[in-house]
Design an enzyme around this catalytic site. Structure first.
Site, PDB file in Angstrom:
ATOM      1  N   VAL A  10       2.526  -4.409   2.493  1.00 60.23           N
ATOM      2  CA  VAL A  10       3.519  -2.537   1.959  1.00 60.23           C
ATOM      3  C   VAL A  10       4.800  -2.654   2.698  1.00 60.23           C
ATOM      4  O   VAL A  10       5.482  -3.145   3.369  1.00 60.23           O
ATOM      5  CB  VAL A  10       2.335  -1.368   1.999  1.00 60.23           C
ATOM      6  CG1 VAL A  10       1.010  -1.638   1.718  1.00 60.23           C
ATOM      7  CG2 VAL A  10       2.400  -1.371   4.020  1.00 60.23           C
ATOM      8  N   SER A  11       5.236  -1.845   1.656  1.00 60.87           N
ATOM      9  CA  SER A  11       6.833  -2.255   1.823  1.00 60.87           C
ATOM     10  C   SER A  11       7.801  -0.448   3.161  1.00 60.87           C
ATOM     11  O   SER A  11       8.549  -0.335   2.878  1.00 60.87           O
ATOM     12  CB  SER A  11       7.774  -2.145   0.493  1.00 60.87           C
ATOM     13  OG  SER A  11       7.435  -0.819  -0.291  1.00 60.87           O
ATOM     14  N   SER A  12       6.838   0.399   2.478  1.00 66.74           N
ATOM     15  CA  SER A  12       7.044   1.832   3.327  1.00 66.74           C
ATOM     16  C   SER A  12       5.961   2.166   4.193  1.00 66.74           C
ATOM     17  O   SER A  12       5.041   2.233   4.210  1.00 66.74           O
ATOM     18  CB  SER A  12       7.448   2.966   2.265  1.00 66.74           C
ATOM     19  OG  SER A  12       6.314   3.143   2.751  1.00 66.74           O
ATOM     20  N   GLN A  15       2.713   3.502   3.194  1.00 61.96           N
ATOM     21  CA  GLN A  15       1.965   3.356   2.362  1.00 61.96           C
ATOM     22  C   GLN A  15       0.587   2.278   3.827  1.00 61.96           C
ATOM     23  O   GLN A  15       0.764   2.113   4.987  1.00 61.96           O
ATOM     24  CB  GLN A  15       2.241   2.282   1.747  1.00 61.96           C
ATOM     25  CG  GLN A  15       3.387   2.463   0.501  1.00 61.96           C
ATOM     26  CD  GLN A  15       3.748   1.703  -0.367  1.00 61.96           C
ATOM     27  OE1 GLN A  15       4.223   1.161   0.730  1.00 61.96           O
ATOM     28  NE2 GLN A  15       3.859   2.520  -1.018  1.00 61.96           N
TER      29      GLN A  15
END
Length: 194
Positions: A10-12, A15
């Site tokens: 996940v990128s953030s 999340q």
């Protein structure tokens, strides 16, 4: 003995990889999990801590499962490079969302199509770069990194001190080639022996 490995990203910070883990665990008996959380897709897969660990751990015959192929990279070129790096180790890749299984004939066909799309992306990137360079030239902008060395000062210092090219380079913290170019530019190279 081959194993099923799973990768989730996940990128953030807001999340969670839980949904990806759940989707994978529903269909595969995973021997080992690897994750990257709050990791941008702009970071190439092999430079991510979790994926780097997976790549180092994976052995020939293993299968890597992801919830979606975009978990492996930010664009087609990155995904293809990531898949190729695993394939070079004899590792299969399965993506649940796309039904991408490198070991199957359909998966191999998809990989061929992925390679073609990646080549098109590379060509488009290069074309955009060239168009930008041509526009900058047409606008009279100087291209390249700004010049750091002052040719006249380097050449003058070398003449005044009678220093060699190597000593001048060391003093100015530049390469000998930069000193030679500076001296040529100032026509001072002949006045001091190298």
């Amino acid at each position: 003995m081959s194993a099923v490995l799973a990768y989730a990203r996940v990128s953030s910070d807001g999340q969670s990889v839980d949904a990806q883990r759940h989707a994978i665990a529903q269909r595969h008996n995973v021997a080992k999990w690897f994750t990257d959380e709050a990791t941008s897709g702009a970071t190439k897969a092999l430079k991510r801590e979790g994926f780097g660990a997976l790549h180092g751990y994976a052995r020939e015959g293993d299968t890597v499962v992801v919830a979606a192929i975009d978990r492996l990279g930010r664009d087609t070129v990155d995904v293809l490079e990531t898949v190729e790096a695993l394939k070079a180790k004899g590792v299969s890749v399965v993506s649940l969302r796309e039904g991408f299984d490198l070991s199957s004939p359909v998966g191999k066909m998809m990989l061929t199509m992925l390679a073609a799309v990646a080549e098109l992306e590379r060509s488009n990137i290069k074309a955009r770069q060239m168009a930008g360079i041509e526009k900058a030239r047409a606008d009279g902008k100087k291209l390249g990194a700004p010049k750091v060395a002052d040719d006249a000062a380097i050449a003058a210092w070398r003449v005044e001190t009678g220093s060699s090219i190597a000593d001048t380079a060391k003093h100015w913290k530049v390469s000998p080639a930069t000193v030679k170019r500076a001296c040529r530019a100032s026509k001072a190279a002949d006045s001091v022996p190298a």
